[in-house]
Design an enzyme around this catalytic site. Structure first.
Site, PDB file in Angstrom:
ATOM      1  N   ASN A   1       8.295   8.150  -1.691  1.00  0.00           N
ATOM      2  CA  ASN A   1       7.069   7.237  -2.324  1.00  0.00           C
ATOM      3  C   ASN A   1       5.878   8.020  -1.452  1.00  0.00           C
ATOM      4  O   ASN A   1       5.821   8.165  -0.342  1.00  0.00           O
ATOM      5  CB  ASN A   1       7.300   5.865  -2.141  1.00  0.00           C
ATOM      6  CG  ASN A   1       7.579   5.349  -0.676  1.00  0.00           C
ATOM      7  OD1 ASN A   1       7.983   5.849   0.225  1.00  0.00           O
ATOM      8  ND2 ASN A   1       6.712   3.995  -0.084  1.00  0.00           N
TER       9      ASN A   1
ATOM     10  N   GLU B   1       1.891   7.067  -1.206  1.00  0.00           N
ATOM     11  CA  GLU B   1       0.863   6.133  -1.334  1.00  0.00           C
ATOM     12  C   GLU B   1      -0.641   6.805  -1.487  1.00  0.00           C
ATOM     13  O   GLU B   1      -0.922   7.995  -1.106  1.00  0.00           O
ATOM     14  CB  GLU B   1       1.004   5.032  -0.484  1.00  0.00           C
ATOM     15  CG  GLU B   1       2.406   4.441  -0.568  1.00  0.00           C
ATOM     16  CD  GLU B   1       2.461   3.050   0.562  1.00  0.00           C
ATOM     17  OE1 GLU B   1       1.856   2.880   1.308  1.00  0.00           O
ATOM     18  OE2 GLU B   1       3.517   2.503   0.036  1.00  0.00           O
ATOM     19  N   ASN B   2      -1.512   6.098  -1.578  1.00  0.00           N
ATOM     20  CA  ASN B   2      -2.984   6.552  -1.788  1.00  0.00           C
ATOM     21  C   ASN B   2      -3.824   5.145  -1.381  1.00  0.00           C
ATOM     22  O   ASN B   2      -3.569   4.184  -1.583  1.00  0.00           O
ATOM     23  CB  ASN B   2      -3.115   6.761  -2.864  1.00  0.00           C
ATOM     24  CG  ASN B   2      -4.417   7.656  -3.172  1.00  0.00           C
ATOM     25  OD1 ASN B   2      -5.635   6.930  -3.254  1.00  0.00           O
ATOM     26  ND2 ASN B   2      -4.442   8.893  -3.357  1.00  0.00           N
TER      27      ASN B   2
ATOM     28  N   TYR C   1      -4.735   2.084  -4.113  1.00  0.00           N
ATOM     29  CA  TYR C   1      -3.356   1.797  -4.173  1.00  0.00           C
ATOM     30  C   TYR C   1      -2.669   2.210  -5.476  1.00  0.00           C
ATOM     31  O   TYR C   1      -1.578   2.615  -5.173  1.00  0.00           O
ATOM     32  CB  TYR C   1      -3.357   0.199  -3.898  1.00  0.00           C
ATOM     33  CG  TYR C   1      -3.351  -0.129  -2.345  1.00  0.00           C
ATOM     34  CD1 TYR C   1      -3.932   0.671  -1.542  1.00  0.00           C
ATOM     35  CD2 TYR C   1      -3.168  -1.541  -2.037  1.00  0.00           C
ATOM     36  CE1 TYR C   1      -4.127   0.185  -0.269  1.00  0.00           C
ATOM     37  CE2 TYR C   1      -3.169  -1.784  -0.700  1.00  0.00           C
ATOM     38  CZ  TYR C   1      -3.811  -0.884   0.239  1.00  0.00           C
ATOM     39  OH  TYR C   1      -4.042  -1.334   1.611  1.00  0.00           O
TER      40      TYR C   1
ATOM     41  N   CYS D   1       6.120   5.546  -6.634  1.00  0.00           N
ATOM     42  CA  CYS D   1       7.417   5.175  -6.080  1.00  0.00           C
ATOM     43  C   CYS D   1       8.226   6.648  -5.759  1.00  0.00           C
ATOM     44  O   CYS D   1       8.116   7.618  -6.720  1.00  0.00           O
ATOM     45  CB  CYS D   1       8.120   4.226  -6.895  1.00  0.00           C
ATOM     46  SG  CYS D   1       7.279   2.547  -7.317  1.00  0.00           S
TER      47      CYS D   1
ATOM     48  N   GLU E   1      11.381   6.902  -6.879  1.00  0.00           N
ATOM     49  CA  GLU E   1      12.081   7.305  -8.171  1.00  0.00           C
ATOM     50  C   GLU E   1      11.409   8.009  -9.173  1.00  0.00           C
ATOM     51  O   GLU E   1      11.776   9.130  -9.925  1.00  0.00           O
ATOM     52  CB  GLU E   1      12.638   5.873  -8.905  1.00  0.00           C
ATOM     53  CG  GLU E   1      13.269   4.868  -7.986  1.00  0.00           C
ATOM     54  CD  GLU E   1      12.462   4.037  -6.957  1.00  0.00           C
ATOM     55  OE1 GLU E   1      11.337   4.358  -6.578  1.00  0.00           O
ATOM     56  OE2 GLU E   1      13.389   2.709  -6.991  1.00  0.00           O
TER      57      GLU E   1
ATOM     58  N   CYS F   1      11.159  -1.028  -9.037  1.00  0.00           N
ATOM     59  CA  CYS F   1      10.063  -1.708  -9.651  1.00  0.00           C
ATOM     60  C   CYS F   1      10.458  -1.483 -11.300  1.00  0.00           C
ATOM     61  O   CYS F   1      11.148  -0.674 -11.806  1.00  0.00           O
ATOM     62  CB  CYS F   1       8.606  -1.338  -9.462  1.00  0.00           C
ATOM     63  SG  CYS F   1       8.229   0.305  -9.786  1.00  0.00           S
TER      64      CYS F   1
ATOM     65  N   CYS G   1       9.640   1.944 -12.915  1.00  0.00           N
ATOM     66  CA  CYS G   1      10.584   2.906 -12.327  1.00  0.00           C
ATOM     67  C   CYS G   1      11.742   2.881 -13.165  1.00  0.00           C
ATOM     68  O   CYS G   1      12.290   3.834 -13.727  1.00  0.00           O
ATOM     69  CB  CYS G   1      10.961   2.854 -10.859  1.00  0.00           C
ATOM     70  SG  CYS G   1       9.763   3.552  -9.925  1.00  0.00           S
TER      71      CYS G   1
HETATM   72  N1  THU Z   1       8.899   1.676  -3.750  1.00  0.00           N
HETATM   73  C1  THU Z   1       9.558   2.653  -4.163  1.00  0.00           C
HETATM   74  O1  THU Z   1       8.933   3.836  -3.803  1.00  0.00           O
HETATM   75  N2  THU Z   1      10.448   2.567  -4.900  1.00  0.00           N
HETATM   76  C2  THU Z   1      11.082   1.358  -5.060  1.00  0.00           C
HETATM   77  O2  THU Z   1      11.908   1.060  -5.841  1.00  0.00           O
HETATM   78  C3  THU Z   1      10.303   0.134  -4.609  1.00  0.00           C
HETATM   79  C4  THU Z   1       8.726   0.179  -4.085  1.00  0.00           C
HETATM   80  C5  THU Z   1       7.388   1.983  -2.878  1.00  0.00           C
HETATM   81  C6  THU Z   1       6.125   1.772  -3.655  1.00  0.00           C
HETATM   82  C7  THU Z   1       5.088   1.418  -2.309  1.00  0.00           C
HETATM   83  O3  THU Z   1       4.860   2.830  -2.036  1.00  0.00           O
HETATM   84  C8  THU Z   1       6.077   0.583  -1.363  1.00  0.00           C
HETATM   85  O4  THU Z   1       7.517   0.963  -1.693  1.00  0.00           O
HETATM   86  C9  THU Z   1       5.997  -0.705  -1.147  1.00  0.00           C
HETATM   87  O5  THU Z   1       6.021  -1.053  -2.584  1.00  0.00           O
END
Ligand code: THU
Length: 160
Positions: free
Chosen positions: A61, A63-64, A67, A72, A74, A112, A115
């Site tokens: 994952n 992030e930025n 937000y 993610c 996946e 999520c 994904c």
């Molecule tokens: N996140 C994922 O990369 N995959 C998931 O299956 C659940 C959530 C990430 C998104 C965000 O960067 C952090 O986890 C918290 O939600």
């Protein structure tokens, strides 16, 4: 009124019960959590996708500060796999996560909705079932196709 129930087949494994190939994929997904960029959530997710050509494509994952611009693990992984190898199917994706304390989650991380939808499209593109391995220290979930993770799913066929 009719009441229906939808059941999904879910297998739960101990790490030791997995095949060598699945262990390798889980190990790579775990390793990828250390490549995560998660300064906001402190939740580090890694993914590893096995392709029919034997390649393993990995991601985490990212992030930025704005937000919703983050992505993610996946989707990072599947978009990368499908970009690098547009005509090669992904057969299995393994996902692992570490929480704020830096420990791997006990219960498997649950992808999520966005994904799941991207996994579905990736499976459709590949033309073979996309198996999902969700890592938790207490057990590893195996779902044999994306529909099991996304019942009543919406696909391009629904628009016909
Ligand atoms: N996140 C994922 O990369 N995959 C998931 O299956 C659940 C959530 C990430 C998104 C965000 O960067 C952090 O986890 C918290 O939600």
């Amino acid at each position: 009124m009719k009441e229906n129930k939808i059941e999904i087949p879910l297998k739960v494994y101990d790490y030791e019960e997995l095949s060598e190939a699945d262990c390798q994929l889980i190990d790579k997904a775990k390793e990828m959590t250390y490549h995560s960029y998660a300064p906001y959530s402190h939740f580090s997710v890694g993914a590893a996708a096995l392709l029919t050509n034997g390649e393993i494509v990995c991601g985490s994952n990212q992030e930025n500060a704005a937000y919703p611009s983050g992505l993610c693990a996946e989707r990072t992984t599947l978009f990368y796999a499908n970009s690098q190898y547009p005509d090669v199917a992904v057969t299995t994706i393994a996902i692992a996560a570490r929480n704020e304390s830096g420990n791997f989650v006990e219960q498997p991380v649950s992808p999520c909705g966005a994904c799941r939808q991207v996994m579905l499209e990736s499976q459709w593109r590949g033309g073979v079932p996309l198996r999902i391995l969700l890592y938790g220290t207490e057990g590893i979930y195996e779902l044999s196709k994306v529909e099991d993770l996304l019942p009543l799913c919406f696909t391009a066929d629904d628009m016909e």
